[in-house]
Design an enzyme around this catalytic site. Structure first.
Site, PDB file in Angstrom:
ATOM      1  N   ALA A 201      32.495  37.830  28.356  1.00 31.30           N
ATOM      2  CA  ALA A 201      33.265  37.321  29.484  1.00 31.30           C
ATOM      3  C   ALA A 201      32.316  36.463  30.298  1.00 31.30           C
ATOM      4  CB  ALA A 201      33.841  38.462  30.326  1.00 31.30           C
TER       5      ALA A 201
ATOM      6  N   TYR B 146      32.231  34.100  38.139  1.00 34.09           N
ATOM      7  CA  TYR B 146      33.096  33.685  37.045  1.00 34.09           C
ATOM      8  C   TYR B 146      33.141  34.756  35.962  1.00 34.09           C
ATOM      9  CZ  TYR B 146      32.452  29.201  39.346  1.00 34.09           C
ATOM     10  OH  TYR B 146      32.402  28.188  40.290  1.00 34.09           O
ATOM     11  N   SER B 147      34.280  34.817  35.299  1.00 34.26           N
ATOM     12  CA  SER B 147      34.478  35.705  34.160  1.00 34.26           C
ATOM     13  C   SER B 147      34.115  37.142  34.532  1.00 34.26           C
ATOM     14  CB  SER B 147      33.688  35.194  32.962  1.00 34.26           C
ATOM     15  OG  SER B 147      34.312  35.570  31.756  1.00 34.26           O
ATOM     16  N   ALA B 148      33.184  37.782  33.811  1.00 33.85           N
ATOM     17  CA  ALA B 148      32.856  39.179  34.096  1.00 33.85           C
ATOM     18  C   ALA B 148      32.411  39.370  35.543  1.00 33.85           C
ATOM     19  CB  ALA B 148      31.776  39.671  33.143  1.00 33.85           C
TER      20      ALA B 148
ATOM     21  N   GLY C 134      36.976  32.532  39.042  1.00 32.68           N
ATOM     22  CA  GLY C 134      37.914  32.363  37.936  1.00 32.68           C
ATOM     23  C   GLY C 134      37.286  32.608  36.590  1.00 32.68           C
TER      24      GLY C 134
END
Length: 294
Positions: free
Chosen positions: A16, A161-163, A183
């Site tokens: 992620a 971001y992600s994870a 995001g």
């Protein structure tokens, strides 16, 4: 191949993380990567000046005693946990180290701050492109489950971001600076096919396996259609978990989160979408938390 342990954490495993950051990491494997020791939390908080809120120190300098390090700094009764760089499941360090932060260290610091009587609130100070899926969502659930015990704020400096956004979303409030962002609510899986390069080098690899799918995903052979479909199903499952987790944390419809299609957003757009609660500088966000505490 050198750094096999690191390769196992990058290739053929769900991540992620922003794709461009994944490319940079894989292009920058170096001898500096390693592990440090995870220190026991003894309940002693380190009192530091407010400047420590903005400073991250991953050295063994005199500013803090490593033997007494709880993994967080206490500023005006607020525990500040630094979350920076690539996120990994098990780093073995309480602080960001060598461009990485471990979920194991974040968990230890977070649980210690919850128990610390000197801590009135917790700030997750985040600047990260994300990282490994392994260990992420269990930690997210731990943070989310602690809501109500003490105020928990995620203050981005600059982006999550992600994870990293999964972690940020678990807090009571998420604050981003105007040049920051949030995001990338998605999962990526990378397969490297070395078969042509090996053939060109005169090397032939033969797998002897028990089980038709045992060699799926190995870089020495092309990725078969059946293997790709199976891995896609796994990624879809993890992506759905990501979407549902963010929807729960932020009180948003899952469809609205899914419709972001893992895009990244500057702070103002992230606020409009409900991914962050306010746009302000990190120091202003910290002062707002202090005002709320009274």
């Amino acid at each position: 191949m050198r750094f096999q342990h690191l390769a196992q954490r990058l290739f053929n495993t769900p991540l992620a993380i922003r794709p461009e950051k994944a490319e940079v990491i894989m292009a920058a494997l170096s001898d500096r990567l390693g592990v440090s020791h995870l220190f026991r939390v003894n309940g002693d908080a380190v009192a530091v000046s407010p400047q420590a809120f903005f400073d991250s120190d991953d050295s063994d300098g005199p500013r803090r005693s490593r033997e007494r390090d709880a993994g967080y700094d206490v500023v005006a009764g607020v525990a500040v946990i630094h979350i920076e760089g690539t996120l990994v499941h098990k780093l073995g360090a309480l602080r960001p180290w060598s461009g990485m932060t471990g979920y194991d260290g974040i968990r230890t610091a977070f649980l210690g701050a919850l128990r610390d009587p000197e801590v009135r609130a917790i700030v997750l100070l985040i600047d990260s492109p994300g990282g490994e899926v392994a260990g992420c969502f269990d930690l997210v659930d731990t943070i989310h489950g602690a809501r109500g015990d003490k105020p928990i704020w995620s203050i981005l400096s600059e982006g999550a971001y992600s994870a990293a956004y999964a972690l940020a979303s678990a807090a009571d409030r998420v604050i981003a600076p105007r040049t920051g962002g949030a995001g990338s609510i998605g999962v990526i899986w990378m397969h490297v096919d070395w078969s042509t390069a090996l053939t060109g080098a005169g090397i032939k690899v033969t797998f002897v396996t028990y089980g038709d799918r045992k060699a799926d995903g190995h870089p020495e052979i092309p990725l078969s259609k059946e293997a790709r479909e199976r891995f896609q199903a796994d990624i879809d499952t993890m992506g759905a978990l990501f979407v549902d987790t963010v929807a729960r944390n932020r009180g948003l419809p899952a469809a609205k989160v899914r419709d972001t299609q893992a895009a990244t957003f500057l702070a103002a757009d992230a606020e409009r979408l409900g991914l962050v609660d306010a746009v302000m500088a990190p120091d202003a966000a910290f002062l707002a938390l202090l005002d709320q505490l009274g």
